[in-house]
Structures are given as C-alpha cells and as structure tokens.
Motif scaffolding. Structure first.
Motif, PDB file in Angstrom:
ATOM      1  N   GLU A   4       0.841  -1.195   0.000  1.00  0.00           N
ATOM      2  CA  GLU A   4       0.000   0.000   0.000  1.00  0.00           C
ATOM      3  C   GLU A   4       0.873   1.241   0.000  1.00  0.00           C
ATOM      4  O   GLU A   4       1.788   1.362   0.797  1.00  0.00           O
ATOM      5  CB  GLU A   4      -0.906   0.062   1.235  1.00  0.00           C
ATOM      6  N   GLN A   5       0.588   2.124  -0.906  1.00  0.00           N
ATOM      7  CA  GLN A   5       1.242   3.427  -0.927  1.00  0.00           C
ATOM      8  C   GLN A   5       0.417   4.380  -1.781  1.00  0.00           C
ATOM      9  O   GLN A   5      -0.293   3.960  -2.676  1.00  0.00           O
ATOM     10  CB  GLN A   5       2.665   3.322  -1.451  1.00  0.00           C
ATOM     11  N   ILE A  45      -8.004   8.015  -4.101  1.00  0.00           N
ATOM     12  CA  ILE A  45      -8.811   6.987  -4.753  1.00  0.00           C
ATOM     13  C   ILE A  45      -8.159   5.642  -4.441  1.00  0.00           C
ATOM     14  O   ILE A  45      -6.935   5.500  -4.524  1.00  0.00           O
ATOM     15  CB  ILE A  45      -8.872   7.248  -6.271  1.00  0.00           C
ATOM     16  N   LEU A  46      -8.970   4.675  -4.048  1.00  0.00           N
ATOM     17  CA  LEU A  46      -8.447   3.346  -3.756  1.00  0.00           C
ATOM     18  C   LEU A  46      -8.514   2.501  -5.022  1.00  0.00           C
ATOM     19  O   LEU A  46      -9.569   2.397  -5.648  1.00  0.00           O
ATOM     20  CB  LEU A  46      -9.248   2.674  -2.649  1.00  0.00           C
ATOM     21  N   ILE A  47      -7.374   1.928  -5.387  1.00  0.00           N
ATOM     22  CA  ILE A  47      -7.300   1.111  -6.601  1.00  0.00           C
ATOM     23  C   ILE A  47      -6.654  -0.233  -6.277  1.00  0.00           C
ATOM     24  O   ILE A  47      -5.942  -0.369  -5.289  1.00  0.00           O
ATOM     25  CB  ILE A  47      -6.491   1.815  -7.718  1.00  0.00           C
ATOM     26  N   LEU A  54     -11.631   0.902  -6.555  1.00  0.00           N
ATOM     27  CA  LEU A  54     -12.447   0.240  -5.541  1.00  0.00           C
ATOM     28  C   LEU A  54     -13.295   1.263  -4.791  1.00  0.00           C
ATOM     29  O   LEU A  54     -14.408   0.970  -4.377  1.00  0.00           O
ATOM     30  CB  LEU A  54     -11.560  -0.525  -4.553  1.00  0.00           C
ATOM     31  N   ALA A  55     -12.765   2.450  -4.602  1.00  0.00           N
ATOM     32  CA  ALA A  55     -13.485   3.533  -3.922  1.00  0.00           C
ATOM     33  C   ALA A  55     -12.969   4.854  -4.472  1.00  0.00           C
ATOM     34  O   ALA A  55     -11.758   5.027  -4.643  1.00  0.00           O
ATOM     35  CB  ALA A  55     -13.265   3.470  -2.414  1.00  0.00           C
ATOM     36  N   TRP A  74      -4.353   5.245  -3.679  1.00  0.00           N
ATOM     37  CA  TRP A  74      -3.776   4.308  -2.720  1.00  0.00           C
ATOM     38  C   TRP A  74      -3.965   2.932  -3.315  1.00  0.00           C
ATOM     39  O   TRP A  74      -5.091   2.479  -3.510  1.00  0.00           O
ATOM     40  CB  TRP A  74      -4.467   4.433  -1.381  1.00  0.00           C
ATOM     41  N   ARG A  75      -2.860   2.283  -3.625  1.00  0.00           N
ATOM     42  CA  ARG A  75      -2.894   0.979  -4.272  1.00  0.00           C
ATOM     43  C   ARG A  75      -2.974  -0.116  -3.220  1.00  0.00           C
ATOM     44  O   ARG A  75      -2.110  -0.213  -2.349  1.00  0.00           O
ATOM     45  CB  ARG A  75      -1.654   0.797  -5.139  1.00  0.00           C
ATOM     46  N   ILE A  76      -4.021  -0.917  -3.309  1.00  0.00           N
ATOM     47  CA  ILE A  76      -4.253  -2.010  -2.373  1.00  0.00           C
ATOM     48  C   ILE A  76      -4.162  -3.317  -3.157  1.00  0.00           C
ATOM     49  O   ILE A  76      -4.903  -3.519  -4.118  1.00  0.00           O
ATOM     50  CB  ILE A  76      -5.641  -1.862  -1.711  1.00  0.00           C
TER      51      ILE A  76
END
Length: 148
Positions: A4-5, A45-47, A54-55, A74-76
C-alpha cells in the motif's frame, strides 16, 4: 498488508469498477469538486493492482470536472476478487448507516456561519437553507412567532 502506498496516477490509467452500484448526480460531482478546490484532494482513490477503482468514483469524476490529468491513489494489492466486490459495496453503504448528532451539527454549522470564512459554507455539503433549518430546529428561538 503489503504494497500500500499513495501514488499519483494519470486518470487515463484508471478503470472504473464494473459493478459499482453507487451513482453520483452532476450536483454531487460539483459539490465534491468544490470541496477538492477548497480543502485539497484529502482522500485518495483506492485502486487495486490493475488500476481498477475500488473507492473514489465520485472523486475521479470531480477531478475530471476540474480538468485534472492525474489523481492521488492508494494501491491495495491484498484483497481477493470476492473481497474487492464486497468492499466496493461496503465502502458506499457503511457511511450511509451513520447518523447525526443534531445539536452538535447545529453548533458546528452555526459556528461556521458566524465566521468570516474565505470559502462558502455550502462546501460542507449543506445548503444555506439546510444550515438554517438545522440550526433553527436544534435551537428554536423561545420568543419567536410560530407562524414565522
């Protein structure tokens, strides 16, 4: 949870989640854009690892409205496909399940309304009419005329 970053990603490199059931009106996208202009892009933005959102679909649309070419993401990478599918729903629904402390909300809106702000109060998402209604409901004037 590794990988995550927060990174700046070109908007063109992002893909919308195909099963995103949440909708955003043009008015709401404009409100989000105004919030971003006032406070900055405070919620990335969550990706996933492929750049699928994702969000943050609304924040992406607001960034487009502002003519941005890239956004913080933010890469998850640790969620399974099933978890991603459930998370997209949870992220949108769980916030809707919250309520308001009406008296505290009225206090906060009233305090902001009494200040000489360098931004419009409606950036909170509350219109001026809603703000007045919240304040009047929580703190009715004792000697006001009910007909008013």
């Amino acid at each position: 949870m590794t990988g995550e970053q927060i990174v700046q990603r070109p908007i063109s490199s992002l893909t919308l989640w195909r099963g995103n059931a949440r909708t955003h009106s043009k008015k709401q996208i404009s409100q989000i854009a105004k919030s971003i202009e006032t406070f900055g892009f405070t919620n990335p933005i969550l990706i996933d690892e492929a750049g699928t959102i994702l969000a943050g679909h609304g924040r992406l649309e607001a960034a487009k409205l502002l003519a941005w070419t890239s956004v913080p993401c933010w890469r998850i990478e640790y969620m399974s496909e099933d978890q991603k599918r459930a998370y997209v729903l949870a992220d949108n629904k769980l916030a809707l399940n919250a309520g308001w402390d009406d008296e505290l909300l009225a206090t906060e809106l009233g305090a902001l309304a009494s200040l000489d702000l360098d931004f419009d109060l409606d950036v909170t998402g509350f219109s001026i009419a809603e703000t007045d209604q919240v304040i009047d409901f929580a703190f009715p004037e004792a000697d006001s005329d009910p007909a008013d």
